[in-house]
Design a protein around this motif. Structure first.
Motif, mmCIF file in Angstrom:
data_model
loop_
_atom_site.group_PDB
_atom_site.id
_atom_site.type_symbol
_atom_site.label_atom_id
_atom_site.label_comp_id
_atom_site.label_asym_id
_atom_site.label_seq_id
_atom_site.Cartn_x
_atom_site.Cartn_y
_atom_site.Cartn_z
ATOM 1 N N ALA A 25 0.856 -1.616 -0.189
ATOM 2 C CA ALA A 25 -0.334 0.064 0.326
ATOM 3 C C ALA A 25 0.521 0.845 0.067
ATOM 4 O O ALA A 25 0.455 2.420 -0.735
ATOM 5 C CB ALA A 25 -1.072 0.235 0.853
ATOM 6 N N PHE A 26 1.823 1.117 1.085
ATOM 7 C CA PHE A 26 2.489 2.207 0.514
ATOM 8 C C PHE A 26 3.224 2.526 -0.380
ATOM 9 O O PHE A 26 3.366 3.641 -0.651
ATOM 10 C CB PHE A 26 4.363 2.132 2.181
ATOM 11 N N GLU A 27 4.054 1.024 -1.099
ATOM 12 C CA GLU A 27 4.944 1.730 -2.622
ATOM 13 C C GLU A 27 3.991 2.421 -2.860
ATOM 14 O O GLU A 27 4.177 3.124 -4.384
ATOM 15 C CB GLU A 27 5.712 0.669 -2.514
ATOM 16 N N ARG A 28 2.968 1.860 -3.024
ATOM 17 C CA ARG A 28 1.864 2.546 -4.703
ATOM 18 C C ARG A 28 1.832 3.901 -4.344
ATOM 19 O O ARG A 28 1.666 4.505 -4.671
ATOM 20 C CB ARG A 28 0.830 1.497 -4.566
ATOM 21 N N HIS A 29 1.420 4.139 -2.825
ATOM 22 C CA HIS A 29 1.027 5.693 -2.240
ATOM 23 C C HIS A 29 2.209 6.543 -2.509
ATOM 24 O O HIS A 29 2.219 7.356 -2.951
ATOM 25 C CB HIS A 29 0.809 6.082 -0.766
ATOM 26 N N VAL A 30 3.366 6.696 -2.508
ATOM 27 C CA VAL A 30 4.632 7.071 -2.218
ATOM 28 C C VAL A 30 5.046 7.024 -4.047
ATOM 29 O O VAL A 30 5.016 8.666 -4.160
ATOM 30 C CB VAL A 30 5.680 5.959 -1.579
ATOM 31 N N THR A 31 4.692 6.749 -4.820
ATOM 32 C CA THR A 31 4.263 7.502 -6.447
ATOM 33 C C THR A 31 4.223 8.618 -6.685
ATOM 34 O O THR A 31 3.971 9.231 -7.580
ATOM 35 C CB THR A 31 4.243 5.786 -7.171
#
Length: 245
Positions: A25-31
């Motif tokens: 979830a965070f890796e998708r968000h940080v983009t």
């Protein structure tokens, strides 16, 4: 997971302290979030600086080299006088003590190096295990036949189960509003008819977790119960029940 929850993960992500679903979830968000990217870069730089001088590893051959040097060093000859010169005797005692101290220090250095090397190896094993769990989780969540079901948790929160018959496994994410009271723990179960089979036990004080449950498809349901520390042979107080059929 709310937007506020996602932003709060930046510190844990920088220290590699997130679970598999939180990482995805965070890796998708940080983009898409520039402020999180900037904060993440700053945290990573800080962590690297703190780790630079944490410890240094002595060369593995340090002890052998010191011992060899002691063996090559010429010792003072014994005094010929009946009563040796006090200065010579004092020097000999000092040299002997110094050599012993060097050998002791070398041995200590090797021991410290061995302990540190073991810690590095242990961390490497843990990292590999985490990578395998992440890969397994990603594989299940990307399955074309993935089925996602949820159920509320008594007292607040929910449990989500994403299962794949293709991989004969599922990913369980428990997000209770808090851990059980009075030192009790959450225990996980697969349910088939009237038979409940243990599927995991959370530690005291833990109210959320992500687990891969092998063999989950084919069961009638998945349950979460509240049990004494150490768990129970059978569920005694089920607080969440996800129907799988």
């Amino acid at each position: 997971m709310t937007a506020t929850d996602i932003h709060a993960l930046v510190g844990a992500y920088a220290l590699d302290a997130v679970d598999d679903l939180e990482r995805v979830a965070f890796e998708r968000h940080v983009t898409e979030c520039e402020s999180c990217r900037i904060e993440l870069d700053e945290l990573r730089e800080t962590v690297c600086r703190l780790a630079d001088d944490a410890w240094s590893v002595p060369p593995p051959r340090l002890r052998e080299q010191v011992l060899a040097e002691v063996g090559r060093t010429r010792q003072l000859p014994p005094a010929r006088k009946p009563r040796p010169d006090r200065r010579v005797e004092s020097w000999r005692r000092w040299a002997t003590a110094a050599a012993a101290a060097v050998v002791l220090a070398a041995g200590t250095g090797v021991s410290v190096w061995q302990v540190q090397e073991q810690r590095v190896q242990d961390q490497s094993v843990l990292a590999e295990q985490a990578q395998r769990r992440e890969a397994r989780t990603r594989q299940i969540l990307a399955a074309p036949d993935l089925v996602v079901r949820t159920a509320p948790v008594v007292g607040g929160g929910k449990v989500t189960v994403a299962s794949s018959a293709q991989y004969d496994a599922g990913v369980m994410m428990l997000g209770a509003d808090g851990p059980p009271a009075n030192g009790r723990v959450f225990e996980l179960w697969t349910l088939r008819g009237r038979t409940a089979t243990k599927a995991g036990l959370l530690d005291p004080g833990v109210g959320s977790a992500v687990r891969v449950i092998d063999g989950l498809p084919g069961n009638d349901g998945f349950g979460v119960s509240v049990e004494p520390p150490g768990g129970s042979p059978q569920p005694t107080q089920i607080v969440a029940n996800v129907t799988l059929t």
